[in-house]
Design an enzyme around this catalytic site. Structure first.
Site, PDB file in Angstrom:
ATOM      1  N   GLU A 259       0.826  -1.208   0.000  1.00  0.00           N
ATOM      2  CA  GLU A 259       0.000   0.000   0.000  1.00  0.00           C
ATOM      3  C   GLU A 259       0.861   1.259   0.000  1.00  0.00           C
ATOM      4  OE1 GLU A 259      -3.047   0.106  -0.576  1.00  0.00           O
ATOM      5  OE2 GLU A 259      -3.996  -1.749   0.120  1.00  0.00           O
TER       6      GLU A 259
ATOM      7  N   ARG B 141       0.673   3.747  -3.307  1.00  0.00           N
ATOM      8  CA  ARG B 141       0.042   5.029  -3.022  1.00  0.00           C
ATOM      9  C   ARG B 141       1.065   6.152  -2.846  1.00  0.00           C
ATOM     10  NH1 ARG B 141      -5.516   4.015   0.421  1.00  0.00           N
ATOM     11  NH2 ARG B 141      -5.654   1.758   0.170  1.00  0.00           N
TER      12      ARG B 141
ATOM     13  N   ASP C  97      -5.548 -10.061  -7.722  1.00  0.00           N
ATOM     14  CA  ASP C  97      -5.846  -9.230  -8.888  1.00  0.00           C
ATOM     15  C   ASP C  97      -4.645  -8.630  -9.607  1.00  0.00           C
ATOM     16  OD1 ASP C  97      -5.366  -7.654  -6.646  1.00  0.00           O
ATOM     17  OD2 ASP C  97      -7.217  -6.498  -6.789  1.00  0.00           O
TER      18      ASP C  97
ATOM     19  N   GLU D 262     -12.287   0.547  -9.919  1.00  0.00           N
ATOM     20  CA  GLU D 262     -11.822  -0.421 -10.918  1.00  0.00           C
ATOM     21  C   GLU D 262     -12.666  -0.458 -12.187  1.00  0.00           C
ATOM     22  OE1 GLU D 262      -9.766  -1.081  -7.293  1.00  0.00           O
ATOM     23  OE2 GLU D 262     -11.932  -1.021  -7.647  1.00  0.00           O
TER      24      GLU D 262
END
Length: 539
Positions: free
Chosen positions: A171, A175, A303, A441
């Protein structure tokens, strides 16, 4: 306030677009919804029938070759784009949403990770100003000069990484590191690169494991890594979705260590056994081996492994063939093992394989809706053309999971009926899965599909989704996640504005409605998993 915001949002509708006069009601049948939401007659895929796109691609290839051998130090293939062109009416609506979200964040959560807009306070997770960093390049792309300037000042004077705090490697990379790198490429301002180097030097400790596969967490002060608090293993998507960022850091600094660390991980994963190219969602950092009996999914924890196979290959000038080959093998596995059709409408979805026996489960996360865009991106770069058919059909299914809800918002998880039912519905939502977290998404994929086809149907679908966000998520001091997309009167606001709403959702909406799609052409930029654009290199 929610209802008023919805009325305001509707004033932005462009009259020359054939859109429904109202969102579908809860009692509407699937047939009624499909009467206005039908699969678009897609244009031929470039470059076959779009000579202008073909010409641009050829010019980009020439440009890339011209710059070959100039990738050392801080050079990049493409200079920052100029100031944005005149905004479309729909873009103005997105900018207004961005300014509204930013005002609430600045007023009640400045410098903190997330805004809680209803209680007018803040939430901290990594203590790194996530919303501000995630929003930097969005502000710049939207030409919001005043907001960008105040954010830059905070980064320059207040952003420090010497925190005795465990942060999630993945993360923080997508980010914060991704946001800083992207903003550096767009602005060429040294402060963003300096902060990125400081952070990268701390995060690199995550790779100090028995296998070289990184641990999930890193302490930014002690520079020690550890497994996650919830279990012994790292998530597969997390250890394979940091490569674009660390590689880019090496390319612009000339320091190879960052790229070497992530290359090793990618090559290690490449050598591990797979199920027709598909991977389990957990891997042990010490042993470097999969957790036995792990779920196989294209959703959470799986994913972006598939996304970054393709995007790494593109980022490196299409020179690392094993990445391309692994991507193509995985799509074949998706088709063979995960693809299924609904009753009664024959909608395509991708399910999951659970447990040691790999039982098929007919559920799909909203997170999986990144896939149409990734498949379309692959076809643009020469992947099998039938992948575009998969992209078109899955894009339609993903859109329906939004627009068949009375709020025009998608639930976190949707279950699909593969056998006829008494309800005659293709899918349903369980109570615990009915929340919408301001996720991007599906909108991300709509942008890719529009970017590559020019078909305005994709814009219209995205506009309807934005109406849902404006009507049911906008509150006085920002935007909130909601707990129930199945009701227009009992949405159960969750009082949290995720950083990716500014970093991804609003950015992709803005790009979706941009008239000139060449500014952020996918021939020049590769977007990381948090929608931060990074340059494409020649090798």
């Amino acid at each position: 306030m929610l209802g008023v915001a919805g009325i305001v949002a509707l004033t932005y509708v462009i009259t020359n677009h054939a859109e429904p006069s109202a969102p579908p009601a809860a009692s509407h049948s699937a047939d009624h919804v499909d009467s206005y939401l039908t699969p678009p007659p897609l244009l031929p895929h470039p470059p076959d029938n779009l000579p202008e796109k073909e010409k641009e691609a050829v010019e980009n290839e020439v440009f890339a070759k011209k710059d070959e051998g100039m990738r050392e130090g801080r050079d990049q293939i493409v200079p920052p784009p100029g100031l944005p062109q005149k905004r479309t009416t729909r873009q103005e609506a997105i900018v207004a949403a961005m300014k509204h979200a930013w005002k609430g964040y600045k007023t009640y959560a400045w410098g903190h990770d997330h805004l809680k807009p209803i209680s007018r306070t803040r939430n901290d997770w990594l203590r790194l100003g996530l919303t501000l960093i995630d929003a930097l390049d969005t502000l710049w792309i939207m030409d919001l000069k005043e907001e960008f300037s105040e954010a830059r000042e905070w980064v320059s004077t207040q952003l420090h990484f010497n925190l005795n705090q465990d942060v999630n490697l993945f993360e923080t990379t997508i980010r914060v590191l991704g946001g800083l790198l992207s903003t550096y490429h767009l602005t060429k301002e040294q402060v963003f690169l300096d902060k990125a180097v400081d952070l990268g030097d701390r995060l690199i400790a995550g790779f100090n494991s028995g296998s070289g596969v990184p641990f999930a967490d890193v302490n930014l002060y002690s520079r020690r890594a550890s497994k996650p608090k919830w279990g012994p293993d790292s998530s597969t998507s997390e250890v394979t979705t940091i490569q674009l960022e660390f590689r880019d850091l090496s390319r612009i600094t000339g320091n190879p260590i960052y790229e070497e660390k992530v290359n090793f991980v990618s090559e290690h994963i490449h050598k591990l056994p797979k199920t027709e190219g598909l991977v389990p969602i957990f891997i042990n950092a010490q042993t470097g081996q999969w957790r036995s009996h792990s779920t196989i999914t294209l959703g959470a924890r799986g994913d972006s492994y598939y996304e970054y196979l393709l995007k790494q290959w593109i980022q490196t000038g299409r020179t690392k063939d094993y990445l391309r080959d692994d991507f193509n093998e995985s799509v074949s596995g998706m088709e063979h093992l995960l693809a299924a059709r609904t009753e009664p409408s024959n909608l395509l979805f991708f399910g999951e394989l659970h447990g040691g026996s790999k039982n098929f489960v007919n559920k799909m996360d909203e997170l999986t809706c990144y896939l149409p865009g990734t498949l379309a991106l692959g076809v643009h770069y020469g992947m099998p053309k039938h992948h575009m058919t998969l992209a078109e059909q899955l894009m339609y299914t993903c859109t329906l999971t939004w627009l068949r809800q009375p709020t025009n918002l998608a639930p976190e998880i949707t279950y699909f009926n593969t056998q006829p039912t008494g309800t005659n519905e293709d899918f349903f939502v369980k109570n615990n899965d009915a929340h919408y977290l301001l996720r991007p998404e599906t909108i991300e994929s709509l942008w890719y599909m529009y970017h590559l086809t020019g078909n305005k149907t994709y814009q219209d679908w995205g506009w309807q989704m934005f109406q849902g966000i404006e009507t049911y998520c906008r509150v006085e001091n920002g935007y909130t996640s909601i707990g129930n997309v199945r009701s227009t009167v009992d949405t159960k606001p969750k009082d949290k504005m995720e950083s990716f709403f500014l970093g991804e959702t609003l950015k992709y909406l803005y790009l979706l409605f941009m008239e000139d799609q060449s500014t952020f052409s996918i021939d020049k930029w590769v977007f990381n998993s948090e929608a931060h654009p990074l340059p494409i290199y020649s090798h």
